[in-house]
Scaffold this active site. Structure first.
Site, PDB file in Angstrom:
ATOM      1  N   HIS A 168     -17.097  -7.654   7.746  1.00 20.25           N
ATOM      2  CA  HIS A 168     -15.569  -7.916   8.467  1.00 20.25           C
ATOM      3  C   HIS A 168     -14.770  -7.269  10.239  1.00 20.25           C
ATOM      4  CE1 HIS A 168     -15.501  -8.501   4.234  1.00 20.25           C
ATOM      5  NE2 HIS A 168     -15.754  -6.593   4.053  1.00 20.25           N
ATOM      6  N   PRO A 180      -1.959   0.121   8.134  1.00 17.65           N
ATOM      7  CA  PRO A 180      -1.050  -0.562   8.447  1.00 17.65           C
ATOM      8  C   PRO A 180       0.494  -0.446   8.884  1.00 17.65           C
ATOM      9  CG  PRO A 180      -1.904  -2.616   8.172  1.00 17.65           C
ATOM     10  CD  PRO A 180      -2.458  -1.372   6.673  1.00 17.65           C
ATOM     11  N   GLU A 181       0.893   0.733   7.928  1.00 15.80           N
ATOM     12  CA  GLU A 181       2.678   1.330   7.846  1.00 15.80           C
ATOM     13  C   GLU A 181       2.735   1.356   9.255  1.00 15.80           C
ATOM     14  OE1 GLU A 181       4.876   2.137   5.488  1.00 15.80           O
ATOM     15  OE2 GLU A 181       2.814   1.951   4.192  1.00 15.80           O
ATOM     16  N   ARG A 191      -9.955  -7.554   3.718  1.00 16.13           N
ATOM     17  CA  ARG A 191      -8.989  -8.206   3.194  1.00 16.13           C
ATOM     18  C   ARG A 191      -8.503  -9.552   3.715  1.00 16.13           C
ATOM     19  NH1 ARG A 191      -4.921  -4.898  -0.886  1.00 16.13           N
ATOM     20  NH2 ARG A 191      -5.027  -7.195  -1.664  1.00 16.13           N
TER      21      ARG A 191
END
Length: 284
Positions: free
Chosen positions: A92, A2-3, A111
């Site tokens: 996830h 996610p830039e 994460r």
DNA sequence: ACTGGATCCTGATCGC
DNA sequence: TGCGATCAGGATCCAG
């Protein structure tokens, strides 16, 4: 991944699948990401609601329904994909939003540094307040940067990664922009001249603009299976190139830690006046 | 008011 | 092959 360019690309990619669709069901498989997920509010407001708009502010994705906005942040490891009912679940996969088209918007975040929040109409969200200007907007100018910097003596790299200053400049683009502007990442923010800020401002816009274009082309099928990251590497001039030759002067690229983040620069193209160099004994 | 460091969490990688 | 240490594209919180 996610830039800012990927958040923008994600937004553009999912938007056509979402707008004008009615949400038939929502599934939560984890109750907390960075913050607790407001499961009840999301269920109450999303089921049977029709999505009117998908947009982006900073690195937040905003999904608008009649009574409010779903706010999603991808953190360090989050992805949003459009999948079908037969797509197997993966580890996830925390959230599904099932649409009247039978497609599913699926959030995956190993994460769990990301966020899934609910913003009712006419309310505010702390995360969206006090954000700096969008880097590609007209409010973001060299003069604005220069003036904002006057009360900051922190390293310039830390300064431009501060979202109150400007949003969307992540760890990669901070190093890349400073290389393009030929400014050392440890340069104190309030020691740079207006001319240097003009160079930096231009560099940030150029690097981000190019990356959005790249992100757009490289990730065009990201919502089908897995858009492979690593497409940046061809464009990166310093990031993750420790000890490799500078593409401009052949000197080895240096790597340091700054604000607990990996930082890359060319010591020859981005010199630091000796008066700003940190002395080891001061660090002890 | 600003600054640096700790922190949330899982997974990949590297050296032993 | 296994194990521990380290690091990863973010950003908040908190002490000083």
């Amino acid at each position: 991944m996610p830039e800012l360019p990927e958040v923008e690309t994600t937004c553009r990619g999912i938007s056509p699948h979402l707008v004008n669709q009615t949400i038939t069901q929502v599934i939560f498989r984890h109750k907390q990401l960075r913050w607790p997920i407001p499961i009840k509010a999301l269920k109450d407001h999303l089921i049977d609601a029709t999505i009117t708009e998908v947009s982006r502010r900073a690195k937040y994705i905003l999904i608008q329904v009649p009574t409010g906005t779903v706010v999603i942040h991808l953190g360090m490891s989050g992805t949003l994909r459009i999948v079908s009912a037969t797509t197997p679940l993966r580890a996830h996969d925390h959230f599904d939003c099932i649409l009247s088209s039978n497609k599913i918007l699926r959030l995956n975040d190993p994460r769990r540094f990301g966020a899934l929040l609910w913003l009712p109409n006419h309310h505010t969200l702390a995360q969206l307040e006090n954000l700096g200007p969008e880097p590609l907007s007209t409010e973001f100018t060299a003069t604005y940067l220069y003036q904002s910097a006057q009360k900051h003596r922190s390293p310039i790299k830390t300064f431009i990664m501060n979202q109150k200053v400007v949003v969307g400049v992540g760890n990669i683009y901070a190093s890349e922009s400073l290389f393009m502007a030929k400014i050392h990442p440890e340069y104190p923010a309030n020691a740079l001249s207006l001319t240097q800020y003009q160079d930096l401002h231009k560099a940030i816009q150029k690097v981000l603009g190019k990356a959005i274009k790249k992100g757009g082309t490289t990730l065009k099928d990201f919502c089908q299976s897995d858009g492979k990251p690593g497409y940046f590497s061809q464009e990166l001039k310093v990031y993750d190139r420790q000890e490799e030759p500078c593409l401009s002067c052949q000197s080895p690229i240096h790597a340091i830690r700054l604000g607990q983040r990996s930082t890359y620069f060319c010591p020859r193209c981005q010199p630091l006046p000796s008066k700003f160099k940190r002395k080891k004994e001061l660090l002890l």
